[in-house]
Scaffold this motif. Sequence first.
Motif, mmCIF file in Angstrom:
data_model
loop_
_atom_site.group_PDB
_atom_site.id
_atom_site.type_symbol
_atom_site.label_atom_id
_atom_site.label_comp_id
_atom_site.label_asym_id
_atom_site.label_seq_id
_atom_site.Cartn_x
_atom_site.Cartn_y
_atom_site.Cartn_z
ATOM 1 N N UNK A 121 -7.268 -59.650 16.573
ATOM 2 C CA UNK A 121 -7.782 -60.367 17.740
ATOM 3 C C UNK A 121 -8.944 -59.619 18.360
ATOM 4 N N UNK A 122 -8.825 -58.295 18.462
ATOM 5 C CA UNK A 122 -9.922 -57.496 19.011
ATOM 6 C C UNK A 122 -11.154 -57.579 18.127
ATOM 7 N N UNK A 123 -10.950 -57.563 16.802
ATOM 8 C CA UNK A 123 -12.081 -57.692 15.888
ATOM 9 C C UNK A 123 -12.746 -59.050 16.049
ATOM 10 N N UNK A 124 -11.920 -60.095 16.256
ATOM 11 C CA UNK A 124 -12.477 -61.429 16.455
ATOM 12 C C UNK A 124 -13.269 -61.500 17.755
ATOM 13 N N UNK A 125 -12.729 -60.899 18.815
ATOM 14 C CA UNK A 125 -13.443 -60.885 20.098
ATOM 15 C C UNK A 125 -14.759 -60.125 19.968
ATOM 16 N N UNK A 126 -14.712 -58.984 19.272
ATOM 17 C CA UNK A 126 -15.944 -58.203 19.082
ATOM 18 C C UNK A 126 -16.981 -58.991 18.296
ATOM 19 N N UNK A 127 -16.526 -59.733 17.292
ATOM 20 C CA UNK A 127 -17.464 -60.539 16.504
ATOM 21 C C UNK A 127 -18.057 -61.663 17.345
ATOM 22 N N UNK A 128 -17.212 -62.265 18.191
ATOM 23 C CA UNK A 128 -17.728 -63.314 19.081
ATOM 24 C C UNK A 128 -18.768 -62.746 20.038
ATOM 25 N N UNK A 129 -18.484 -61.562 20.575
ATOM 26 C CA UNK A 129 -19.448 -60.940 21.480
ATOM 27 C C UNK A 129 -20.741 -60.597 20.744
ATOM 28 N N UNK A 130 -20.616 -60.147 19.494
ATOM 29 C CA UNK A 130 -21.815 -59.827 18.715
ATOM 30 C C UNK A 130 -22.666 -61.071 18.498
ATOM 31 N N UNK A 131 -22.012 -62.176 18.101
ATOM 32 C CA UNK A 131 -22.761 -63.409 17.871
ATOM 33 C C UNK A 131 -23.388 -63.901 19.169
ATOM 34 N N UNK A 143 -24.760 -52.294 25.311
ATOM 35 C CA UNK A 143 -23.657 -52.386 24.361
ATOM 36 C C UNK A 143 -24.104 -51.986 22.961
ATOM 37 N N UNK A 144 -25.287 -52.435 22.557
ATOM 38 C CA UNK A 144 -25.795 -52.089 21.226
ATOM 39 C C UNK A 144 -26.025 -50.579 21.117
ATOM 40 N N UNK A 145 -26.649 -50.015 22.146
ATOM 41 C CA UNK A 145 -26.991 -48.596 22.105
ATOM 42 C C UNK A 145 -25.720 -47.748 22.106
ATOM 43 N N UNK A 146 -24.770 -48.075 22.961
ATOM 44 C CA UNK A 146 -23.534 -47.297 23.015
ATOM 45 C C UNK A 146 -22.734 -47.433 21.727
ATOM 46 N N UNK A 147 -22.760 -48.627 21.121
ATOM 47 C CA UNK A 147 -22.068 -48.811 19.847
ATOM 48 C C UNK A 147 -22.672 -47.942 18.756
ATOM 49 N N UNK A 148 -23.979 -47.662 18.870
ATOM 50 C CA UNK A 148 -24.662 -46.811 17.897
ATOM 51 C C UNK A 148 -24.578 -45.335 18.277
#
Length: 397
Positions: free
Chosen positions: A208-218, A371-376
């Motif tokens: 579920x967390x992976x799905x939420x993360x993917x939704x946020x990415x899209x 979010x992008x920068x912190x993820x990297x």
Amino acid sequence: MTGAGGSAVGPAMAGGPAVSGGPDASAMPPLRAGGGQGRDPWERYGWVIRAVWLVFLVFPLITLLSSDLAWWQVGIGIVLIGAFTAIFVLGAQRLERRERRCQPTAGLGAGYVLALIACGLGTVPLIGVAALSFLPFLVSFGMFALPMTWGICLWVASVAVAAFVGLVVDPGEGTWVVAIIAFAVGAMAAGIRLVTDRSGQYVAMSRELALVAERERVARDVHDVLGHSLAVVAVKAELAERLVDLDPERAKAELAEIQTLSRQALAEIRATVGGLRAARLGDEIVSARRALAGVGIAAHLPDEASAVDVVDPRHRTVLAWVLREAVTNVVRHSDADECWVELEGNRLVVRDDGRGLEGRPEGNGVRGIRERVEAAGGRLSLTTGDEGHGTVLEVVL
């Protein structure tokens, strides 16, 4: 009744292994429940692991064959023992299939448990106390085939029955050993069931967390694409509207560019939804120069070829995304006359001489950059420029 008690000890000892290799594997495979990973080809041999421990049912069979019962009674006893074995193996297989397909198993599991109890009770008039041999198998099966509460109730009832027989009917040592083993099998099965249930919940939550993360990415990608493209399109549409009467040829050129930008944005949206798009730094520099020029902001950007060579290849995609969103914010919100972009190996600075932050809250664009920068593994700073004018966005990876 020493013989009966002894016959019960052998199969009871199989209860432990039956738990680890049998009912738990058949009735509770959470790691694949609805996972779409495909069936493990080795699962077809799971019935061997479940069935091998049933060899200990040979003890009540020996008790039956060595008794003074009539041949037809012996035949009934053999049928009941065979039925218990078949129900145990086939029931576990069917529950496994239903669990793998995410279908409810409680009702079906209860039916199989009742059938096992019926087979065990049917042997009581024939072999007496030796029928306790079925209890460990019943406990291990029920603990995984039934809801946890029901399984615990079955476990407690089985131990109580064995203890009652040990106290009232046959106080021999063998009977008490069966009670102890039934208790141990139930405790082990309950522990495994608890861990397995928690593991299944963890896997489901992770998915579920992976799905939420993917939704946020899209959502973030769509916002970045549309925010940038629509901002430029809106500016060029306003410019074309003003030029329709003053300079028709220039207006046509602007409209043609709007059409090109719209098609490009549509293609990027499709690629984003498919998860196939990756921003390219050189293209973003060209796009940024065009967007800034479209609103009359003097752009001081590095040459796209040299900038790409300078930036570490590991950081180009992230910095390209940051550059796109940062320039979009300058175009839409800064009211600036000039914009400067600096690129280094792991650093990007976007600076303008506009009206600055002015205490405005962080918008979706900046939040997406962060979010992008912190993820990297990087750091974002957003400050007001020198003398209180303009905005300075700096990203270090």
